[in-house]
Write a protein that holds these residues in place. Structure first.
Motif, PDB file in Angstrom:
ATOM      1  N   UNK A 146       2.458  -6.357   9.850  1.00  0.00           N
ATOM      2  CA  UNK A 146       1.507  -7.164   9.084  1.00  0.00           C
ATOM      3  C   UNK A 146       0.519  -6.251   8.359  1.00  0.00           C
ATOM      4  N   UNK A 147      -0.016  -5.256   9.083  1.00  0.00           N
ATOM      5  CA  UNK A 147      -0.969  -4.321   8.479  1.00  0.00           C
ATOM      6  C   UNK A 147      -0.334  -3.578   7.306  1.00  0.00           C
ATOM      7  N   UNK A 148       0.867  -3.065   7.504  1.00  0.00           N
ATOM      8  CA  UNK A 148       1.509  -2.296   6.432  1.00  0.00           C
ATOM      9  C   UNK A 148       1.885  -3.171   5.246  1.00  0.00           C
ATOM     10  N   UNK A 149       2.110  -4.469   5.491  1.00  0.00           N
ATOM     11  CA  UNK A 149       2.400  -5.370   4.369  1.00  0.00           C
ATOM     12  C   UNK A 149       1.183  -5.530   3.461  1.00  0.00           C
ATOM     13  N   UNK A 150       0.004  -5.222   4.001  1.00  0.00           N
ATOM     14  CA  UNK A 150      -1.239  -5.330   3.224  1.00  0.00           C
ATOM     15  C   UNK A 150      -1.598  -4.017   2.525  1.00  0.00           C
ATOM     16  N   UNK A 151      -0.811  -2.963   2.776  1.00  0.00           N
ATOM     17  CA  UNK A 151      -1.134  -1.620   2.279  1.00  0.00           C
ATOM     18  C   UNK A 151      -0.078  -1.097   1.309  1.00  0.00           C
ATOM     19  N   UNK A 152      -0.554  -0.440   0.249  1.00  0.00           N
ATOM     20  CA  UNK A 152       0.313   0.359  -0.622  1.00  0.00           C
ATOM     21  C   UNK A 152      -0.125   1.797  -0.471  1.00  0.00           C
ATOM     22  N   UNK A 153       0.829   2.713  -0.445  1.00  0.00           N
ATOM     23  CA  UNK A 153       0.468   4.120  -0.276  1.00  0.00           C
ATOM     24  C   UNK A 153       1.320   5.000  -1.170  1.00  0.00           C
ATOM     25  N   UNK A 154       0.671   5.973  -1.790  1.00  0.00           N
ATOM     26  CA  UNK A 154       1.375   7.061  -2.458  1.00  0.00           C
ATOM     27  C   UNK A 154       0.953   8.325  -1.716  1.00  0.00           C
ATOM     28  N   UNK A 155       1.868   8.819  -0.872  1.00  0.00           N
ATOM     29  CA  UNK A 155       1.579   9.991  -0.053  1.00  0.00           C
ATOM     30  C   UNK A 155       2.244  11.225  -0.647  1.00  0.00           C
ATOM     31  N   UNK A 156       1.731  12.394  -0.290  1.00  0.00           N
ATOM     32  CA  UNK A 156       2.304  13.649  -0.788  1.00  0.00           C
ATOM     33  C   UNK A 156       3.777  13.765  -0.429  1.00  0.00           C
ATOM     34  N   UNK A 157       4.144  13.257   0.745  1.00  0.00           N
ATOM     35  CA  UNK A 157       5.533  13.347   1.191  1.00  0.00           C
ATOM     36  C   UNK A 157       6.249  12.002   1.059  1.00  0.00           C
ATOM     37  N   UNK A 158       5.851  11.217   0.037  1.00  0.00           N
ATOM     38  CA  UNK A 158       6.492   9.932  -0.219  1.00  0.00           C
ATOM     39  C   UNK A 158       7.990  10.113  -0.440  1.00  0.00           C
ATOM     40  N   UNK A 159       8.771   9.108  -0.052  1.00  0.00           N
ATOM     41  CA  UNK A 159      10.225   9.257  -0.011  1.00  0.00           C
ATOM     42  C   UNK A 159      10.904   8.308  -0.985  1.00  0.00           C
ATOM     43  N   UNK A 160      11.867   8.826  -1.741  1.00  0.00           N
ATOM     44  CA  UNK A 160      12.750   7.994  -2.554  1.00  0.00           C
ATOM     45  C   UNK A 160      14.127   7.975  -1.900  1.00  0.00           C
TER      46      UNK A 160
END
Length: 199
Positions: free
Chosen positions: A71-85
């Motif tokens: 639920x918490x992560x559904x409320x969050x967007x993140x662009x992290x240095x180690x973001x994954x495609x």
């Protein structure tokens, strides 16, 4: 509140030691500091990727560790240095298994992330498959796709960890201008080394 964290408790010094801070709702908060001082670790703690050895992370009046993490992560967007495609199409990397995809919103997201023109120049455009972790894309293109993914999600909490550090000055200025419009009534936490980005 009074957060301490170590990646190897008992074996190494704390990355964060007795940190307390308040992040206001619906405002942009910037976190600055030299490399290795714990900025990214703090982000990952706030996202619930790690748990502090001491202290609490609280959202509203609720301790993060008592919230349903999905639920918490559904409320969050993140662009992290180690973001994954993922090894998948550009479209699916932006939509991220959305059960009710909004293609107009996806087009708007890639436009705001300044990568629409590049995608639409490709023979298969949005159906182009990228390799694992963005193989076949430049670092800047990968970063812009991660930004598009975060914009598409349209979450209440936005975490940006050096989200534009791989971009040239022109792309960065354009994307930051676009982000500024979207940050209204959202809680945004930004990590950046460049003071120009923070300003």
């Amino acid at each position: 509140k009074n957060v301490s964290f170590s990646y190897h408790p008992g074996e190494s010094e704390n990355i964060l030691n007795n940190i307390s801070l308040h992040i206001p709702e619906n405002k942009v908060t910037a976190i600055v500091g030299p490399s290795g001082c714990g900025k990214t670790t703090l982000f990952k703690l706030m996202l619930g990727l790690y748990h502090p050895q001491k202290g609490k992370i609280i959202t509203g009046n609720i301790a993060l560790n008592s919230l349903d993490i999905d639920l918490w992560r559904s409320k969050c967007s993140a662009v992290l240095q180690d973001g994954f495609l993922f090894t998948d199409s550009i479209m699916n990397n932006v939509l991220m298994n959305d059960e009710k995809p909004d293609y107009a919103r996806m087009i708007k997201a890639v436009e705001l992330a300044n990568i629409k023109e590049y995608i639409e120049s490709l023979p298969l455009n949005y159906n182009t498959v990228v390799g694992q972790n963005g193989r076949g894309l430049s670092t800047g293109q990968k970063q812009r796709l991660l930004i598009a993914r975060a914009l598409y999600k349209d979450a209440d909490f936005i975490f940006l960890d050096e989200a534009t550090n791989a971009l040239d000055a022109g792309n960065e200025k354009s994307i930051l201008g676009n982000l500024k419009q979207l940050m209204h009534n959202k809680t945004v936490i930004v990590i950046a080394h460049r003071l120009s980005t923070i300003r």
